[in-house]
Design a protein around this motif. Structure first.
Motif, short mmCIF file in Angstrom:
data_model
loop_
_atom_site.label_atom_id
_atom_site.label_comp_id
_atom_site.label_asym_id
_atom_site.label_seq_id
_atom_site.Cartn_x
_atom_site.Cartn_y
_atom_site.Cartn_z
N UNK A 252 4.75 81.37 40.30
CA UNK A 252 4.08 82.56 40.81
C UNK A 252 5.09 83.69 41.01
N UNK A 253 6.32 83.36 41.38
CA UNK A 253 7.33 84.35 41.71
C UNK A 253 8.22 84.72 40.53
N UNK A 254 7.96 84.18 39.35
CA UNK A 254 8.92 84.27 38.28
C UNK A 254 9.07 85.61 37.59
N UNK A 255 7.97 86.30 37.31
CA UNK A 255 8.06 87.49 36.46
C UNK A 255 9.01 88.51 37.04
N UNK A 256 9.93 89.10 36.22
CA UNK A 256 10.00 89.06 34.75
C UNK A 256 10.92 87.98 34.20
N UNK A 257 11.32 87.03 35.03
CA UNK A 257 12.30 86.04 34.60
C UNK A 257 11.65 84.88 33.85
N UNK A 258 12.32 84.45 32.79
CA UNK A 258 11.94 83.27 32.04
C UNK A 258 13.19 82.41 31.99
N UNK A 259 13.20 81.31 32.74
CA UNK A 259 14.42 80.52 32.91
C UNK A 259 14.45 79.35 31.94
N UNK A 260 15.61 79.09 31.40
CA UNK A 260 15.79 77.96 30.48
C UNK A 260 17.03 77.18 30.91
N UNK A 261 16.83 76.01 31.48
CA UNK A 261 17.95 75.14 31.86
C UNK A 261 18.45 74.45 30.60
N UNK A 262 19.73 74.66 30.27
CA UNK A 262 20.27 74.06 29.06
C UNK A 262 21.68 73.51 29.29
N UNK A 263 21.93 73.03 30.51
CA UNK A 263 23.24 72.48 30.84
C UNK A 263 23.43 71.12 30.17
N UNK A 264 24.66 70.82 29.73
CA UNK A 264 24.91 69.51 29.12
C UNK A 264 24.63 68.38 30.11
N UNK A 265 23.97 67.34 29.62
CA UNK A 265 23.68 66.19 30.46
C UNK A 265 22.43 66.32 31.31
N UNK A 266 21.74 67.46 31.20
CA UNK A 266 20.48 67.67 31.92
C UNK A 266 19.34 67.73 30.91
N UNK A 267 18.17 67.26 31.30
CA UNK A 267 17.00 67.48 30.46
C UNK A 267 16.67 68.97 30.48
N UNK A 268 16.29 69.53 29.34
CA UNK A 268 15.96 70.96 29.33
C UNK A 268 14.68 71.25 30.10
N UNK A 269 14.67 72.41 30.74
CA UNK A 269 13.52 72.87 31.52
C UNK A 269 13.29 74.34 31.21
N UNK A 270 12.03 74.73 31.10
CA UNK A 270 11.64 76.14 30.97
C UNK A 270 10.74 76.47 32.15
N UNK A 271 11.15 77.43 32.97
CA UNK A 271 10.32 77.89 34.07
C UNK A 271 9.78 79.26 33.70
N UNK A 272 8.47 79.40 33.73
CA UNK A 272 7.83 80.60 33.20
C UNK A 272 6.88 81.21 34.22
N UNK A 273 6.69 82.52 34.20
CA UNK A 273 5.75 83.16 35.13
C UNK A 273 4.32 82.99 34.66
N UNK A 274 3.44 82.73 35.62
CA UNK A 274 2.03 82.60 35.26
C UNK A 274 1.32 83.94 35.28
#
Length: 371
Positions: A252-274
């Motif tokens: 809910x709080x994300x816009x305008x940010x679109x986050x992409x976790x891409x650190x080595x050894x972590x599963x990738x995550x995309x956090x997006x604004x609704x």
């Protein structure tokens, strides 16, 4: 520039859409610290900040480097817990328990990754065990000020104490404001995650990704997910050492940010604004092209003319005192950038500035660099 996630061979059942209270708390704290990034949340941020007790407000200032300029991966601890499910918890307490189980070295790297480290996607040894990295962390912390130096020193000397301090801070935030906020937005986030899951199940990943954000795309052979950002990074969702998985988190709080976790050894995550602005920002590449097109003085003069009324190439050449071929070359640059429209009138071609596109450049620029 973009973040690319390798998804070749990733089973569809390992792609999940789920809400995360801890990740949402991270973005809520960012909205409090940087209300200018989130004009639609100005009322919430003002009221929440005014309601904070002085002690909690002071502690938030002490730790705001974890969420102010960017977002620490500690808020997505589920993705970095070795042997974990790789999925968010149902409650904030459950996710904080997961954060407690993340190894010290990984927690320290995540807490320092943006403020005191240049090795986010390189995978250098932890400063807890490597003297050279430790010295580098302290050197970089010194450029951030005494508060950051103190935090880095405490974290490297006694990570368990700092971890307990961070957990208490987040629990106090939950008690002060976030529990009520989460109750208000959780239903929206769960519904969005359910909708995207149904799209994934019935129409496939490209359709689901298109519904998430126009800044996300899947290549034709479905081997790579690309996140259009003003940054570069690569990771994989099929690392055998981590386990396959890709998580999408609505916010809910994300816009305008679109986050992409891409650190080595972590599963990738995309956090997006609704919820987003009225119109999505163009791809970063197109934004760069538009700014470059407007950086030339001749093209600015052309824009000044065609903003008022349509001009032919010959009319522009006469008005500017340059040759028609030179005008054509500049018009081609502006047209490729999507800044002008053309229409034919008899044997003449008229060029006119798209004032709607130009009027959005400021907001497009901000969204592009904040994405």
């Amino acid at each position: 520039m973009s973040v690319r996630i390798d998804i070749a061979g990733l089973p569809q059942e390992r792609i999940v859409f789920e809400a995360s209270p801890l990740a949402e708390l991270g973005l809520a704290l960012h909205a409090l610290a940087e209300p200018g990034h989130h004009p639609g949340l100005h009322g919430w941020a003002t009221a929440t900040a005014a309601s904070l007790k002085p002690d909690l407000a002071d502690r938030l200032c002490e730790a705001d480097f974890l969420w102010r300029t960017t977002f620490s991966d500690i808020f997505m601890a589920f993705a970095g817990l070795p042997g974990g499910s790789g999925r968010p918890g149902a409650t904030l307490a459950e996710e904080l328990d997961v954060l407690d189980r993340v190894p010290d070295e990984r927690f320290v790297d995540a807490a320092l990754e943006f403020t005191c480290s240049h090795s986010y996607d390189v995978g250098k040894p932890s400063p807890l065990i490597d003297p050279d990295r430790r010295a580098q962390v302290m050197e970089l912390a010194a450029t951030r000020g005494p508060q950051q130096v103190d935090f880095a020193r405490r974290l490297l000397t006694d990570p368990a104490d700092v971890r307990a301090w961070v957990r208490r801070l987040l629990e106090d935030c939950d008690e002060a404001f976030f529990a009520d906020t989460w109750r208000r937005v959780q239903g929206q986030l769960v519904a969005d995650a359910r909708h995207k899951t149904e799209l994934l199940r019935h129409k496939g990943l490209p359709e689901a990704v298109a519904a998430v954000s126009p800044a996300l795309s899947v290549d034709d052979d479905r081997r790579r997910l690309t996140v259009d950002k003003l940054a570069h990074g690569t990771t994989t969702a099929v690392d055998p050492a981590v386990g396959p998985g890709l998580v999408f988190i609505p916010s809910h709080f994300g816009w305008p940010h679109l986050l992409a976790l891409h650190a080595p050894g972590w599963r990738p995550v995309v956090q997006y604004p609704v919820s987003a602005g009225e119109l999505p920002a163009p791809p970063v590449e197109l934004l760069e092209r538009r700014l470059e097109a407007l950086s030339h003085p001749i093209r600015l003069r052309i824009c000044r003319n065609i903003a008022r009324s349509p001009y032919t190439t010959g009319e522009l050449a006469y008005a500017l005192g340059i040759s028609a071929p030179e005008v054509s070359r500049h018009l081609a640059v502006l047209k490729k950038a999507g800044l002008i429209s053309t229409r034919r009138r008899g044997r003449y071609v008229l060029h006119q500035l798209d004032v709607t596109v130009v009027a959005r450049l400021g907001s497009d620029f901000l969204e592009g660099i904040l994405r």
